[in-house]
Write an enzyme that holds these catalytic residues in place. Structure first.
Site, PDB file in Angstrom:
ATOM      1  N   GLU A  84       0.845  -1.204   0.000  1.00 55.48           N
ATOM      2  CA  GLU A  84       0.000   0.000   0.000  1.00 55.48           C
ATOM      3  C   GLU A  84       0.880   1.254   0.000  1.00 55.48           C
ATOM      4  O   GLU A  84       0.633   2.206  -0.750  1.00 55.48           O
ATOM      5  CB  GLU A  84      -0.936   0.004   1.203  1.00 55.48           C
ATOM      6  CG  GLU A  84      -1.763   1.264   1.364  1.00 55.48           C
ATOM      7  CD  GLU A  84      -2.039   1.611   2.812  1.00 55.48           C
ATOM      8  OE1 GLU A  84      -1.788   2.762   3.210  1.00 55.48           O
ATOM      9  OE2 GLU A  84      -2.485   0.713   3.560  1.00 55.48           O
ATOM     10  N   GLU A 161       6.431   3.490  11.566  1.00 52.21           N
ATOM     11  CA  GLU A 161       4.980   3.537  11.807  1.00 52.21           C
ATOM     12  C   GLU A 161       4.586   2.508  12.862  1.00 52.21           C
ATOM     13  O   GLU A 161       3.787   2.794  13.755  1.00 52.21           O
ATOM     14  CB  GLU A 161       4.226   3.268  10.502  1.00 52.21           C
ATOM     15  CG  GLU A 161       2.706   3.292  10.656  1.00 52.21           C
ATOM     16  CD  GLU A 161       1.982   2.981   9.363  1.00 52.21           C
ATOM     17  OE1 GLU A 161       0.788   2.609   9.425  1.00 52.21           O
ATOM     18  OE2 GLU A 161       2.599   3.106   8.277  1.00 52.21           O
TER      19      GLU A 161
END
Length: 455
Positions: A84, A161
């Site tokens: 993604e 992240e």
């Protein structure tokens, strides 16, 4: 990054219905269907869904791929989410980052997200820019370029992240452990972002393999919502997406959970925790189940048990007994495979997690034995249908609802007729669903606590 609740768009006439007497509230002839989607399928297998909404000259353009984290191979957790990120890194015609630059230059908004069951990409733009973004999205469906020089820095971004959102958040870490205890065999027990030690070993070859295997028109759904004409959108879809060839997509086969024969309990403590919390989950059917009556009954039950300050659990534990600072329930029906029905609560300073668990079980046992009241039933239905009206305010929200539901295996018919299905749920169906669901031997209990002070 989780599945989106299927709250559906209903005409404003329901506002009038809500003002009528309870006996007329859910008469079948007064319950409208969901929005009226126009649907076609291109020769290459791409499903195209259009929601016409002419209130403003804007459009949401979304592509949903029917593949997510639960489809990953062993030792490759996180590859769905990683790709993604990489989808923004350029194609044969666009440089890395240029896609996002063009969106910004044209006053649009964009993003993407990954769940266990799907991966989606979207742009919110003025309607005159739709052909441009269709062309760019179709381009990266088939022409993505990845090199080690591009992939390596982005892998560091994903690891950071994970550090920020999970590793530095005890509630998120606890959630991972809880899901792993709930799903011993099924891949829903693996986090969407992936386990750190497996993310670290993902390669350019892994990303390209995932892309070439699953990113194809016959494994995707195009949803366009806004100030558009359906036939014109179909023509644009044929122009930009139609030339992309279909691929052979692996059959979606996942390891299923074995029968659960014993209650599982996990407990975790962390010095960063300030407020202890408790939760208990039960495996439950997903919305694509053939047993739609049971699914809808559980949706209404979750509203009765956990739908805000008027819910049964909040009233019992917070208002009356004053043993909890919050309490509730939720049912994540929008998944491809079996889902979970979760109860939760946090104690006041002078009470314990055991007090919460005892009180919740008493509430559950009462519903299993005595059912729910007519007042609770009507209030829960009103709230669910009212929330569906509010969902209409967002064009992207409507596109999200339809896209996520279709990507998770639901049918257009069930999505469109959701209001009618909810309106028909009876107290007896809820009691039967509760009796079948709440088996202590088939549950997982989790306790998150502050780390004990050192003596």
């Amino acid at each position: 990054m989780g599945p989106i609740r299927p709250l559906f768009i209903i005409s404003l006439s329901l506002c009038i219905i809500f003002a009528t007497s309870p006996t007329r509230l859910f008469a079948e002839e007064t319950i409208p269907t969901l929005f009226d989607p126009k649907v076609t399928t291109l020769d290459n297998g791409l499903q195209v869904v259009v929601l016409e909404d002419h209130r403003a000259p804007v459009v949401t353009h979304m592509v949903w791929y029917k593949v997510g984290a639960a489809d990953e191979k062993p030792l490759k957790s996180g590859i769905a989410h990683f790709l993604e990120h990489l989808m923004f890194k350029g194609t044969k015609t666009l440089q890395p980052g240029e896609f996002s630059e063009i969106v910004a230059e044209n006053g649009g908004q964009e993003n993407a997200f990954t769940s266990q069951d799907y991966t989606a990409y979207f742009q919110n733009v003025s309607v005159d820019k739709l052909p441009l973004f269709m062309e760019m999205e179709a381009d990266r469906m088939t022409n993505l370029i990845l090199t080690d020089e591009i992939v390596a820095p982005e892998l560091k971004v994903v690891l950071e992240e994970r550090s920020q959102r999970t590793d530095n958040n005890p509630a998120a870490l606890f959630g991972e452990q809880f899901d792993a205890a709930q799903f011993l065999a099924h891949p829903y027990g693996t986090p969407v972002i992936g386990w750190r030690h497996e993310i670290e070993n993902l390669t350019t070859e892994d990303a390209l393999d995932w892309y070439k295997t699953y990113y194809a028109p016959n494994n995707a759904i195009l949803v366009v919502a806004g100030d558009v004409n359906a036939e014109e959108v179909f023509e644009l879809a044929e122009q930009y997406y139609g030339p992309i060839p279909a691929r052979e997509i692996p059959k979606r086969e996942r390891v299923q959970e074995p029968p659960q024969l014993a209650k599982r309990v996990i407990e975790m403590s962390d010095k960063r925790v300030r407020q202890p919390s408790w939760r208990q989950s039960y495996l439950a059917p997903s919305a694509r189940s053939e047993d739609q009556e049971n699914v809808r009954a559980l949706e209404v039950l979750s509203q009765i048990l956990g739908g805000g300050v008027t819910s049964r659990l909040y009233n019992d534990l917070v208002v009356e007994k004053k043993i909890a600072t919050n309490a509730g329930a939720y049912y994540q029906s929008g998944s491809y495979d079996k889902s979970t029905f979760v109860l939760y609560g946090s104690p006041t300073p002078d009470h314990s997690l055991e007090d919460i668990e005892t009180a919740v079980q008493a509430t559950i046992e009462d519903i299993v034995k005595n059912g729910v009241t007519e007042k609770e039933l009507i209030r829960a239905k009103k709230k669910l249908l009212a929330d569906a009206i509010y969902a209409r305010d967002s064009i992207r929200g409507a596109a999200n609802i339809l896209g996520s539901s279709l990507a998770s295996g639901e049918t257009i018919e069930n999505i469109v007729n959701w209001p009618t299905h909810i309106s028909k749920v009876t107290a007896a169906e809820i009691q039967n669903a509760a009796e079948a669901l709440f088996d202590e031997r088939q549950s997982v209990v989790g306790r998150l606590l502050p780390e004990p002070a050192k003596s």
